[in-house]
Structure formats: structure tokens, C-alpha cells
Write an enzyme that holds these catalytic residues in place. Structure first.
Site, short mmCIF file in Angstrom:
data_model
loop_
_atom_site.label_atom_id
_atom_site.label_comp_id
_atom_site.label_asym_id
_atom_site.label_seq_id
_atom_site.Cartn_x
_atom_site.Cartn_y
_atom_site.Cartn_z
N GLY A 178 -4.12 21.07 -1.90
CA GLY A 178 -4.37 20.05 -2.92
C GLY A 178 -5.85 19.87 -3.18
N HIS A 217 -39.12 3.94 -14.87
CA HIS A 217 -39.43 5.35 -14.62
C HIS A 217 -40.20 5.46 -13.30
CE1 HIS A 217 -40.58 9.51 -15.34
NE2 HIS A 217 -41.82 9.17 -15.00
N ARG A 252 -0.39 10.32 -2.44
CA ARG A 252 0.15 9.28 -1.58
C ARG A 252 1.43 8.70 -2.19
NH1 ARG A 252 -3.40 7.84 2.22
NH2 ARG A 252 -2.37 5.85 2.57
N GLY A 311 -8.64 16.03 -1.12
CA GLY A 311 -8.93 17.41 -0.77
C GLY A 311 -10.38 17.79 -1.02
N ILE A 312 -10.92 17.33 -2.14
CA ILE A 312 -12.30 17.66 -2.50
C ILE A 312 -13.28 17.00 -1.53
CG2 ILE A 312 -14.08 17.21 -4.24
CD1 ILE A 312 -12.25 19.63 -4.86
N GLY A 369 0.79 -1.23 0.00
CA GLY A 369 0.00 0.00 0.00
C GLY A 369 0.82 1.28 0.00
N SER A 370 0.20 2.34 0.50
CA SER A 370 0.83 3.67 0.44
C SER A 370 0.54 4.46 1.71
CB SER A 370 0.30 4.44 -0.78
OG SER A 370 -1.09 4.63 -0.66
#
Length: 459
Positions: A174, A438, A265, A179-180, A138-139
């Protein structure tokens, strides 16, 4: 003990690979130094989505007030929300432990390092032998000079997830996915949010029109977005940080209680023995060939430590490819990057797959484009979620689906109809002529493909 396969790391890449390996008859073990489930389950995807869900719930207060319901927020306690996110993470981590046990996979606790091509040493004492080894470590959050993370004033995404009390203000360095998403969470709970991006746009890997649409929505919610902006800390006290923002020869000073560093990351490839046996790396990432083989034929690497999109579902699929190759069950060599769905859990949600317009132009690929607005879908009006659009991109000559980009309610679910169509090599006419229930939001997918064909009804 000897194994057919030992996996280093139990995140979505590692544990999925382990389960698939066990299903295919391989004697398998996983080595994990922390909690089962890796970053995603414990300090990533799952707890962050729990926070986002609760932010959405909190935001609905205004809808309920419209009905005449009164709220007293004097006793609002963010710690309760934090505790729910931890409960979600713990529940799923225990679930993965159960699945490993059910599939008779040995879980070895400790820090593993490669000794040679067939042996891993755990906690510098216990040695395990295997025919094949899969690296899935992983990171971790990236840091940047001048913004040294202390998880008190300057946070990584890990620190932001573990906050038990919210700051009054935060600067997010970022404007990528992390960040978002955190910008949405913080803003929903009343935090003053500044998103600072050195590039001239937010969400640099997403379709430009999608990014511009989200920016307008965020600005309406009083999230302050600073693009083409450099930042530096000029003063730091016990409770406050002063930042200087510089853009286009203009300078601005802001004061915030916390900073979140969200600039991506980096792979966890240090101290796992790669150098000892000569595993090739490039800028910290493990170099891989077909089937995610390293330069050592019996050692494979997947997930955030290789140069593929750092997404949990990508790591899982890569793990499946590896073990199915080892077990001679499949001949799939790589994940097709143009068939990977991307999901951003902002409000509105964003989902995408395939090419963006920018990439198509860069590659000089001729394409057709149609965007269908959410407001054209009856259900979006009924549930008061009419913000957004669905964009479809197809090849100008063959009409093959090249890309899809959605911003709006349940976008992260809707994208899979387009992905299934692309995987099945369907054409726009196949989706546009298919009956959709629908009222549903998925009617927007149908209408977008009808638009490509030149006969959208509700626009």
C-alpha cells in the site's frame, strides 16, 4: 450517574468534543477502554511523527560529514529512538488526562456498549445514563486475505510503530499516507524498502503531479516502488518471507524480513451495541445526517467510524460541531471537505486542500493553474531544501481558490496560509500583494499566487 453527554472513545474526536462540551456547560463523561488519546496520540500520529523527526535528524549525518565531522555508527541503537517515540506519546496522553480533569470531565475506564438510546453499560456491569451520546470509537488497521497480521513477520502500522529493532528489509503493501511515511522512516535508517501498490500510481488520493514528484525522489533514495503490482506470499520461514510480485504479465521474486500491511483502516463499530438499538450502518460505517446525528436523534457519531476523511483534525472539528449543536451554540452542520488540510510527513513533506486537477476535470470545472518551484525561494536554497513546488488552482471565471498542493520543506505548515485565505474568501491578488518576510519559505505562497495573476517575480 446521569449526564448531559457521554462520549464513547477518547481519541482526538472524543476528548476535544468533551472539553468543548464542558466549556459550554454540559455535564460530560468519557468512556475509554484503553489509553486516553486514542490511536492518534498512542499508536498513530504522535509516535510516528516522533520517528519521522528522528529519521530527519539521522539523515543529517551526511550534512555534518560534509563539515568534516566523523561518525561511528557501530553502537547505533534504534531502541533509543523507539523509546523517544513512546515518551512523546505518553507525555501527550497524560496531558489529555490533565485537560479532562481540569475541565471536570469524568473519565470512566472500561469497555462501553449501548444498552438503549440513553444508557451505556461499562464492563457489562455499570450503567450510565445521558441525554445525549456521542460515538467516537475510531478505527483499526485493515487486513487483507493472504497477509494475516501477526505483528511478528507481518505487521500492521501498530506493530511497525512498536518495533524496538529494525529489519534489514521490508515490503510495504500500500502506498497511501501510512505506507509512504513508513517507507521514509525505514529508508532513512538504512532498511531496504519495497513499496507495493496494486494501482498504477502511489498516493492515489493526492494530486497526480505531487505523487509523481515524490516517486522520483523516493527512487533516488533507492526505495523500490512496484506499481500496478499484485503480490502474494509463497514462502514464510522464522526470519524471512518470500513474495511473488506480478505486474503486466511479469513476475518477480523478492525476499524480506518483514511485511507492513498499509492498506487503510476500518471503523471500530463492532460490539458497541449499534444493532441492539437499530443504529444504521453501511459497510461498517455509521450513517449520519446533519450535525452528525445517527437515525437516533440523541446519538451522534464522528471520526473514523463515519464516512469522512480519516484524519484526527477532522474528527476534532466534527466533535466540536456536535457539541455546539447540542448546546445550541452554533448552526454549522458539517465539515466542508474542500476546506480540510491534508498533511503527509514524508521527506519532502506534502500538504494539500480542496480540489485536485483530476477532480476538477472530472467535474468539468474550468480552472487556472500555476506551479512555483521551491528553488525560486531564497530560503530554500539557504537551508538546502529546494526540492519541490507549490501548485495553486483557481476558478477560471471567478478566480476563487479551488485547491492548493505543496510538496517541499514545511509544506504541512505552509498550507494554512492558503486555507486561511480560502476560508476568508480572499482572491489571489490579496495574497500576492501582501508583504511576506524575506527570506521565508512562505514567499513561495506569495509567488505562486502572483503566478496565477501572471506576474511571478522569481521564475
Amino acid at each position: 450517574m446521569k449526564y448531559d453527554l457521554i462520549i464513547l472513545g477518547s481519541g482526538p474526536g472524543g476528548y476535544v468534543a468533551a472539553i468543548r462540551a464542558a466549556q459550554l456547560g454540559l455535564k460530560t463523561a468519557i468512556i475509554e477502554k484503553d489509553k486516553v488519546g486514542g490511536v492518534c496520540l498512542n499508536i498513530g500520529c504522535i509516535p510516528s511523527k516522533s520517528l519521522i523527526h528522528q529519521a530527519e535528524t539521522f539523515s543529517r549525518i551526511k550534512e555534518l560529514e560534509y563539515m568534516g565531522i566523523k561518525f561511528n555508527l557501530d553502537n547505533f541503537n534504534y531502541k533509543k529512538i523507539f523509546e523517544k517515540s513512546r515518551k512523546a506519546a505518553d507525555t501527550l496522553s497524560k496531558g489529555v488526562q490533565y485537560l479532562l480533569k481540569k475541565n471536570k470531565i469524568d473519565l470512566i475506564s472500561g469497555e462501553g456498549k449501548l444498552l438503549n438510546k440513553n444508557e451505556i453499560i461499562v464492563n457489562d456491569k455499570d450503567i450510565y445514563t445521558s441525554k445525549f451520546i456521542l460515538l467516537a470509537t475510531g478505527s483499526k488497521p485493515k487486513s487483507i486475505p493472504g497477509f494475516e497480521i501477526d505483528e511478528v513477520l507481518i505487521l500492521s502500522s501498530n506493530g511497525a510503530l512498536m518495533l524496538e529493532n529494525l529489519p534489514k528489509s521490508i515490503a510495504i503493501i500500500g502506498s497511501g499516507v501510512i505506507g509512504i511515511e513508513f517507507g521514509y522512516i525505514m529508508n532513512s535508517f538504512g532498511v531496504e524498502v519495497h513499496i507495493i501498490e496494486i494501482l498504477d500510481r502511489i498516493l492515489p488520493t493526492e494530486d497526480l503531479e505531487i505523487a509523481e514528484f515524490l516517486e522520483k525522489v523516493y527512487k533516488k533514495r533507492n526505495i523500490k516502488i512496484h506499481k500496478s503490482t499484485k503480490s502474494r506470499i509463497i514462502e514464510k520461514t522464522k526470519n524471512e518471507i518470500t513474495l511473488e510480485l506480478e505486474s503486466e504479465d511479469k513476475k518477480n521474486i523478492i525476499k524480506v524480513e518483514k511485511i507492513l500491511v498499509a492498506v487503510g483502516r476500518e471503523p471500530n463499530t463492532k460490539n458497541i451495541g449499534l444493532e441492539k438499538i437499530g443504529i444504521e450502518t453501511e459497510k461498517g460505517f455509521v450513517k449520519v445526517r446533519e450535525y452528525y446525528k445517527t437515525n437516533a436523534d440523541n446519538i451522534y457519531a464522528i471520526g473514523d467510524i463515519v464516512k469522512t476523511p480519516q484524519l484526527a483534525h477532522v474528527a476534532s472539528k466534527e466533535g466540536e460541531i456536535v457539541v455546539e449543536h447540542i448546546a445550541r451554540h452554533s448552526t454549522e452542520k458539517f465539515v466542508d471537505i474542500y476546506k480540510i488540510p491534508s498533511a503527509i510527513y514524508s521527506e519532502p513533506q506534502i500538504a494539500s486542500l480542496g480540489y485536485t486537477e483530476e477532480l476538477l476535470r472530472e467535474k468539468n470545472i474550468q480552472y487556472n493553474k500555476f506551479s512555483f518551484p521551491y528553488r525560486g525561494v531564497g530560503k530554500s536554497i539557504a537551508i538546502e531544501k529546494s526540492e519541490g513546488f507549490i501548485k495553486i488552482l483557481t476558478d477560471k471565471e471567478t478566480n476563487e481558490i479551488l485547491g492548493a498542493h505543496i510538496i517541499g520543506a514545511e509544506a504541512t505548515e505552509l498550507i494554512h496560509e492558503v486555507l486561511l485565505a480560502k476560508n476568508s474568501e480572499l482572491l489571489p491578488e490579496d495574497i500576492s500583494e501582501m508583504i511576506h518576510a524575506h527570506p521565508t519559505l512562505s514567499e513561495g505562497i506569495m509567488e505562486a499566487f502572483r503566478g496565477i495573476e501572471g506576474w511571478a517575480i522569481h521564475i
